[in-house]
Design a protein around this motif. Structure first.
Motif, short mmCIF file in Angstrom:
data_model
loop_
_atom_site.label_atom_id
_atom_site.label_comp_id
_atom_site.label_asym_id
_atom_site.label_seq_id
_atom_site.Cartn_x
_atom_site.Cartn_y
_atom_site.Cartn_z
N VAL A 87 0.84 -1.20 0.00
CA VAL A 87 0.00 0.00 0.00
C VAL A 87 0.88 1.25 0.00
O VAL A 87 1.96 1.26 0.58
N ASN A 88 0.39 2.28 -0.68
CA ASN A 88 1.06 3.58 -0.69
C ASN A 88 0.09 4.64 -0.20
O ASN A 88 -1.12 4.48 -0.30
N MET A 89 0.62 5.73 0.31
CA MET A 89 -0.17 6.85 0.78
C MET A 89 0.45 8.13 0.25
O MET A 89 1.67 8.23 0.11
N ARG A 90 -0.39 9.11 -0.07
CA ARG A 90 0.17 10.41 -0.41
C ARG A 90 -0.80 11.52 -0.03
O ARG A 90 -2.00 11.30 0.15
N LEU A 91 -0.25 12.72 0.11
CA LEU A 91 -1.01 13.94 0.34
C LEU A 91 -0.81 14.84 -0.87
O LEU A 91 0.32 15.02 -1.35
N ARG A 92 -1.91 15.42 -1.35
CA ARG A 92 -1.84 16.28 -2.53
C ARG A 92 -2.61 17.57 -2.25
O ARG A 92 -3.69 17.54 -1.66
N ARG A 93 -2.04 18.71 -2.64
CA ARG A 93 -2.67 20.01 -2.41
C ARG A 93 -3.37 20.51 -3.67
O ARG A 93 -2.78 20.51 -4.76
N ILE A 94 -4.61 20.95 -3.48
CA ILE A 94 -5.40 21.52 -4.56
C ILE A 94 -5.69 22.98 -4.21
O ILE A 94 -6.12 23.28 -3.10
N ALA A 95 -5.44 23.88 -5.13
CA ALA A 95 -5.67 25.30 -4.88
C ALA A 95 -7.16 25.55 -4.59
O ALA A 95 -8.02 25.33 -5.45
N GLY A 96 -7.45 26.00 -3.39
CA GLY A 96 -8.84 26.19 -3.00
C GLY A 96 -9.56 27.26 -3.80
O GLY A 96 -10.76 27.13 -4.07
N ASP A 97 -8.86 28.33 -4.19
CA ASP A 97 -9.53 29.41 -4.93
C ASP A 97 -9.83 29.03 -6.37
O ASP A 97 -10.47 29.80 -7.10
N ALA A 98 -9.39 27.84 -6.79
CA ALA A 98 -9.68 27.37 -8.15
C ALA A 98 -10.89 26.45 -8.19
O ALA A 98 -11.34 26.07 -9.28
N ILE A 99 -11.43 26.10 -7.03
CA ILE A 99 -12.57 25.19 -6.99
C ILE A 99 -13.83 25.94 -7.41
O ILE A 99 -14.24 26.91 -6.76
N ARG A 100 -14.43 25.49 -8.51
CA ARG A 100 -15.66 26.09 -9.01
C ARG A 100 -16.32 25.08 -9.95
O ARG A 100 -15.66 24.15 -10.44
N PRO A 101 -17.61 25.21 -10.21
CA PRO A 101 -18.28 24.28 -11.13
C PRO A 101 -17.58 24.21 -12.48
O PRO A 101 -17.19 25.23 -13.05
N ASP A 116 -5.83 19.88 -10.52
CA ASP A 116 -4.72 19.03 -10.11
C ASP A 116 -3.86 19.84 -9.15
O ASP A 116 -4.05 21.05 -9.00
N GLY A 117 -2.92 19.19 -8.49
CA GLY A 117 -2.05 19.89 -7.56
C GLY A 117 -0.84 19.06 -7.22
O GLY A 117 -0.78 17.87 -7.51
N PRO A 118 0.15 19.69 -6.60
CA PRO A 118 1.40 18.99 -6.29
C PRO A 118 1.24 17.92 -5.22
O PRO A 118 0.42 18.06 -4.30
N VAL A 119 2.03 16.88 -5.34
CA VAL A 119 2.12 15.86 -4.29
C VAL A 119 2.99 16.42 -3.18
O VAL A 119 4.15 16.78 -3.40
N ALA A 120 2.43 16.52 -1.98
CA ALA A 120 3.14 17.14 -0.87
C ALA A 120 3.85 16.12 0.01
O ALA A 120 4.77 16.48 0.76
N LEU A 121 3.42 14.88 -0.06
CA LEU A 121 4.06 13.80 0.71
C LEU A 121 3.64 12.49 0.07
O LEU A 121 2.49 12.33 -0.32
N GLU A 122 4.59 11.57 -0.05
CA GLU A 122 4.27 10.23 -0.54
C GLU A 122 5.03 9.21 0.29
O GLU A 122 6.21 9.40 0.61
N ALA A 123 4.35 8.13 0.68
CA ALA A 123 4.96 7.13 1.54
C ALA A 123 4.52 5.74 1.09
O ALA A 123 3.46 5.57 0.48
N ALA A 124 5.37 4.75 1.40
CA ALA A 124 5.10 3.37 1.03
C ALA A 124 5.33 2.48 2.25
O ALA A 124 5.40 2.96 3.38
N MET A 125 5.48 1.18 2.03
CA MET A 125 5.65 0.27 3.16
C MET A 125 6.99 0.42 3.85
O MET A 125 7.22 -0.16 4.91
N SER A 126 7.89 1.22 3.28
CA SER A 126 9.14 1.53 3.97
C SER A 126 8.90 2.54 5.09
O SER A 126 9.79 2.81 5.89
N GLU A 127 7.68 3.14 5.12
CA GLU A 127 7.28 4.04 6.20
C GLU A 127 6.18 3.37 7.03
O GLU A 127 5.62 2.35 6.65
#
Length: 344
Positions: free
Chosen positions: A264-278, A283-294
């Motif tokens: 299993v892998n896990m990651r955190l991704r940031r999405i610009a809040g002021d761009a959210i609209r209908p 998309d946004g940058p991956v801020a953290l990614e981890a695997a079974m080594s963590e």
């Protein structure tokens, strides 16, 4: 939830958590005995503390002698930064208080456990109705929004102290949210900042219900901008939770499950809040990614709060699927900001 795949690989790689039996007779939340085992380092072999845009600030392995404890799929922290409310995907509330020492997570206390209720006040028992996946405390402080993945419902529970006494109230979602895939639908609820363009509206993101272009379907529930948008899906990651950061960005927790021996892998991704609209495709940058080594498991719940120094704190919980070969983990990080590129 892809639980069958998770169980296959986690049975081979993860330690056993304690389980037992207990019962509850009085209505409302009841005390529950929760044991904690500290996690000294996020990396299994490395003592480093910086991972992507985040600094690791401690973790815990949770277990309890009470039968049925676990399955924690949603998590949120009150504005005081310590009191928390969580939900289990078996229709249970879990609450308590986070304990820290010098800014590092060291334990939990005042833990309580109780049933979630339907619109008539009856405890949730049927699996299709009790699959709570995300919880987000309302900005007003008078309750919480909860998503239910198999029925693809958004519900509100009005409470100030005891969530297990609150009845569910159905929250209408946009018409565009019809046709979601059962068990891959409404996985995430985040509450937009009151002072932002979405004016405190709940925002929903699906786990794996995709649009025609293969992106995650997402919805602004209320307000002048109510409607549908999309989050770009990448690298076979599912969205498991999300919360708005103090700077207005939407922080998404994502999980990828693969066959043995990868895991299993896990990651955190940031999405610009002021761009959210209908109609937006975001998309946004991956801020953290981890695997079974963590030190990770099936990471499903995410909370964002602010530490005493004013830094953005992120608390993540795992869903052990009530499988004794998985673990209930509680991990904390502090956001240190976007990485700065170094000129060569």
């Amino acid at each position: 939830m892809r639980r069958a795949v998770l169980s296959l690989f986690l049975a081979a790689v993860l330690p056993i958590a304690a389980t037992g039996a207990a019962s509850q007779t009085k209505p409302g939340m009841a005390p529950i005995d929760v044991h904690v085992e500290p996690i000294a380092s996020f990396g299994r072999v490395s003592p480093e503390t910086q991972f992507g845009e985040f600094e690791f600030r401690g973790g815990l392995v949770l277990s309890s002698p009470m039968k049925g404890f676990g399955g924690l799929s949603g998590f949120d922290v009150r504005p005081n930064g310590t009191d928390f409310v969580a939900v289990s995907d078996r229709g249970k509330w879990f609450s308590g208080r986070l304990v820290r020492n010098a800014g590092r997570l060291t334990g939990i206390e005042a833990t309580r456990w109780g049933p979630m209720r339907d619109i008539r006040g009856r405890p949730l028992t049927r699996r299709v109705r009790s699959d709570a996946e995300s919880v987000r405390l309302a900005s007003s402080g008078n309750g919480a929004y909860v998503t239910f993945e198999q029925s693809n419902d958004l519900k509100f529970y009005a409470f100030t102290r005891d969530p297990a006494l609150a009845r569910a109230e159905i929250v209408a979602v946009p018409r565009a949210a019809r046709g979601l895939v059962a068990n891959q639908g409404l996985e995430t609820v985040a509450v937009a900042p009151l002072g932002g363009p979405l004016a405190g509206s709940p925002v929903l993101v699906t786990e794996r219900s995709l649009d025609a272009d293969g992106n995650h379907r997402a919805f602004i529930v209320s307000g002048k901008q109510a409607g549908a948008f999309s989050i770009v899906r990448s690298d076979d990651y599912d969205v498991t939770d999300g919360a708005f950061m103090p700077n207005g960005d939407l922080l998404l927790l994502e999980r990828k499950v693969s066959a043995l021996p990868i895991g299993v892998n896990m990651r955190l991704r940031r999405i610009a809040g002021d761009a959210i609209r209908p109609g937006a495709v975001l998309d946004g940058p991956v801020a953290l990614e981890a695997a079974m080594s963590e030190q990770i498991d099936n990471m499903e719940g995410l909370a964002v709060s602010t530490d005493p120094d004013g830094k953005t704190r992120v608390t993540i919980v795992s869903d052990d699927n009530l499988n004794p070969l998985q673990r209930t983990l509680l991990l904390e990080f502090v956001w240190t900001g976007p990485a700065v590129a170094v000129a060569e």
